[in-house]
Scaffold this motif. Structure first.
Motif, mmCIF file in Angstrom:
data_model
loop_
_atom_site.group_PDB
_atom_site.id
_atom_site.type_symbol
_atom_site.label_atom_id
_atom_site.label_comp_id
_atom_site.label_asym_id
_atom_site.label_seq_id
_atom_site.Cartn_x
_atom_site.Cartn_y
_atom_site.Cartn_z
ATOM 1 N N ASN A 149 -79.713 70.828 -125.444
ATOM 2 C CA ASN A 149 -80.409 71.874 -126.187
ATOM 3 C C ASN A 149 -81.887 71.919 -125.799
ATOM 4 O O ASN A 149 -82.460 72.992 -125.655
ATOM 5 N N GLN A 150 -82.492 70.761 -125.593
ATOM 6 C CA GLN A 150 -83.905 70.719 -125.206
ATOM 7 C C GLN A 150 -84.108 71.350 -123.834
ATOM 8 O O GLN A 150 -85.100 72.044 -123.610
ATOM 9 N N GLN A 151 -83.192 71.125 -122.913
ATOM 10 C CA GLN A 151 -83.324 71.730 -121.591
ATOM 11 C C GLN A 151 -83.261 73.257 -121.668
ATOM 12 O O GLN A 151 -83.983 73.944 -120.954
ATOM 13 N N LEU A 152 -82.421 73.791 -122.553
ATOM 14 C CA LEU A 152 -82.379 75.249 -122.745
ATOM 15 C C LEU A 152 -83.716 75.753 -123.287
ATOM 16 O O LEU A 152 -84.251 76.764 -122.826
ATOM 17 N N LEU A 174 -73.689 80.318 -121.968
ATOM 18 C CA LEU A 174 -73.216 81.585 -121.409
ATOM 19 C C LEU A 174 -73.984 82.776 -121.977
ATOM 20 O O LEU A 174 -74.312 83.714 -121.253
ATOM 21 N N SER A 175 -74.278 82.733 -123.258
ATOM 22 C CA SER A 175 -75.048 83.815 -123.877
ATOM 23 C C SER A 175 -76.444 83.897 -123.276
ATOM 24 O O SER A 175 -76.931 84.986 -122.937
ATOM 25 N N MET A 176 -77.089 82.735 -123.134
ATOM 26 C CA MET A 176 -78.430 82.712 -122.544
ATOM 27 C C MET A 176 -78.379 83.220 -121.110
ATOM 28 O O MET A 176 -79.226 84.016 -120.700
ATOM 29 N N ARG A 177 -77.392 82.787 -120.360
ATOM 30 C CA ARG A 177 -77.232 83.230 -118.971
ATOM 31 C C ARG A 177 -77.138 84.753 -118.916
ATOM 32 O O ARG A 177 -77.834 85.408 -118.139
ATOM 33 N N THR A 178 -76.267 85.318 -119.729
ATOM 34 C CA THR A 178 -76.064 86.768 -119.751
ATOM 35 C C THR A 178 -77.359 87.508 -120.061
ATOM 36 O O THR A 178 -77.729 88.454 -119.355
ATOM 37 N N HIS A 227 -79.423 89.738 -117.379
ATOM 38 C CA HIS A 227 -79.447 91.166 -117.705
ATOM 39 C C HIS A 227 -80.870 91.702 -117.848
ATOM 40 O O HIS A 227 -81.170 92.814 -117.416
ATOM 41 N N ARG A 228 -81.742 90.892 -118.438
ATOM 42 C CA ARG A 228 -83.129 91.330 -118.649
ATOM 43 C C ARG A 228 -84.027 91.055 -117.445
ATOM 44 O O ARG A 228 -85.216 91.352 -117.464
ATOM 45 N N GLY A 229 -83.482 90.469 -116.392
ATOM 46 C CA GLY A 229 -84.235 90.259 -115.162
ATOM 47 C C GLY A 229 -85.144 89.041 -115.153
ATOM 48 O O GLY A 229 -86.030 88.931 -114.311
ATOM 49 N N HIS A 230 -84.922 88.116 -116.060
ATOM 50 C CA HIS A 230 -85.746 86.905 -116.106
ATOM 51 C C HIS A 230 -85.318 85.871 -115.074
ATOM 52 O O HIS A 230 -86.131 85.047 -114.655
ATOM 53 N N LEU A 231 -84.049 85.885 -114.698
ATOM 54 C CA LEU A 231 -83.502 84.953 -113.709
ATOM 55 C C LEU A 231 -82.380 85.636 -112.937
ATOM 56 O O LEU A 231 -81.717 86.519 -113.467
ATOM 57 N N THR A 232 -82.155 85.170 -111.719
ATOM 58 C CA THR A 232 -80.986 85.609 -110.972
ATOM 59 C C THR A 232 -79.810 84.716 -111.342
ATOM 60 O O THR A 232 -79.998 83.624 -111.901
ATOM 61 N N GLU A 233 -78.614 85.157 -110.975
ATOM 62 C CA GLU A 233 -77.429 84.328 -111.222
ATOM 63 C C GLU A 233 -77.562 82.986 -110.517
ATOM 64 O O GLU A 233 -77.259 81.937 -111.092
ATOM 65 N N ASN A 234 -78.010 83.018 -109.265
ATOM 66 C CA ASN A 234 -78.154 81.774 -108.499
ATOM 67 C C ASN A 234 -79.170 80.834 -109.133
ATOM 68 O O ASN A 234 -78.959 79.617 -109.169
ATOM 69 N N ALA A 235 -80.275 81.365 -109.622
ATOM 70 C CA ALA A 235 -81.297 80.527 -110.251
ATOM 71 C C ALA A 235 -80.754 79.878 -111.518
ATOM 72 O O ALA A 235 -81.019 78.701 -111.788
ATOM 73 N N PHE A 236 -79.967 80.631 -112.294
ATOM 74 C CA PHE A 236 -79.415 80.049 -113.514
ATOM 75 C C PHE A 236 -78.399 78.965 -113.176
ATOM 76 O O PHE A 236 -78.400 77.895 -113.797
ATOM 77 N N GLU A 237 -77.534 79.225 -112.204
ATOM 78 C CA GLU A 237 -76.547 78.221 -111.815
ATOM 79 C C GLU A 237 -77.236 76.967 -111.274
ATOM 80 O O GLU A 237 -76.790 75.844 -111.530
ATOM 81 N N ASP A 238 -78.322 77.157 -110.564
ATOM 82 C CA ASP A 238 -79.100 76.026 -110.064
ATOM 83 C C ASP A 238 -79.681 75.227 -111.240
ATOM 84 O O ASP A 238 -79.661 73.996 -111.229
ATOM 85 N N VAL A 253 -78.373 75.000 -114.235
ATOM 86 C CA VAL A 253 -77.263 74.268 -114.857
ATOM 87 C C VAL A 253 -76.921 73.013 -114.043
ATOM 88 O O VAL A 253 -76.674 71.949 -114.607
ATOM 89 N N GLN A 254 -76.952 73.118 -112.738
ATOM 90 C CA GLN A 254 -76.620 71.990 -111.880
ATOM 91 C C GLN A 254 -77.667 70.877 -111.952
ATOM 92 O O GLN A 254 -77.338 69.702 -111.896
ATOM 93 N N HIS A 255 -78.945 71.257 -112.065
ATOM 94 C CA HIS A 255 -80.030 70.273 -111.989
ATOM 95 C C HIS A 255 -80.753 70.015 -113.306
ATOM 96 O O HIS A 255 -81.567 69.107 -113.377
ATOM 97 N N GLY A 256 -80.488 70.835 -114.327
ATOM 98 C CA GLY A 256 -81.099 70.619 -115.622
ATOM 99 C C GLY A 256 -82.530 71.111 -115.722
ATOM 100 O O GLY A 256 -83.190 70.893 -116.733
ATOM 101 N N GLN A 257 -83.001 71.778 -114.671
ATOM 102 C CA GLN A 257 -84.342 72.333 -114.684
ATOM 103 C C GLN A 257 -84.456 73.379 -113.592
ATOM 104 O O GLN A 257 -83.650 73.413 -112.676
ATOM 105 N N LEU A 258 -85.455 74.236 -113.720
ATOM 106 C CA LEU A 258 -85.720 75.205 -112.652
ATOM 107 C C LEU A 258 -86.395 74.483 -111.514
ATOM 108 O O LEU A 258 -87.302 73.675 -111.726
#
Length: 87
Positions: free
Chosen positions: A7-10, A58-62, A66-77, A79-84
């Motif tokens: 939750n803190q990482q989100l 999933l809600s945050m990702r969507t 959708h609002r253009g804050h992140l790309t799909e690849n950036a979000f998946e990255d 999730v994989q690493h726990g940080q941008l």
């Protein structure tokens, strides 16, 4: 989504993207608002070190994509690493 995200990482992700915490009338809910885009995200006020619920991720990702804050690849990255990661 193969990695656990807390939750803190989100919340940290939202802060990195310029979202700011706002007061909420719902005690079990945290509100984050992005001043420029006026996007609002709600998260449950779960413990920081607990794994975030899949539905919340999933809600945050969507919303972020959708609002253009992140790309799909950036979000998946994230999730994989726990940080941008720096681009």
């Amino acid at each position: 989504m193969s990695r656990h995200v807390t939750n803190q990482q989100l919340r940290d992700l939202l802060a990195q993207l310029g979202f700011q915490p706002r007061d909420s009338v719902e005690p079990k809910c945290l509100v984050f608002e992005h001043p420029e885009s006026q996007a609002r995200l709600l998260l449950p006020s779960n413990r920081d070190n607990e794994n975030a619920r899949s539905a919340d991720i999933l809600s945050m990702r969507t919303h972020l994509i959708h609002r253009g804050h992140l790309t799909e690849n950036a979000f998946e990255d994230f999730v994989q690493h726990g940080q941008l990661r720096a681009s």
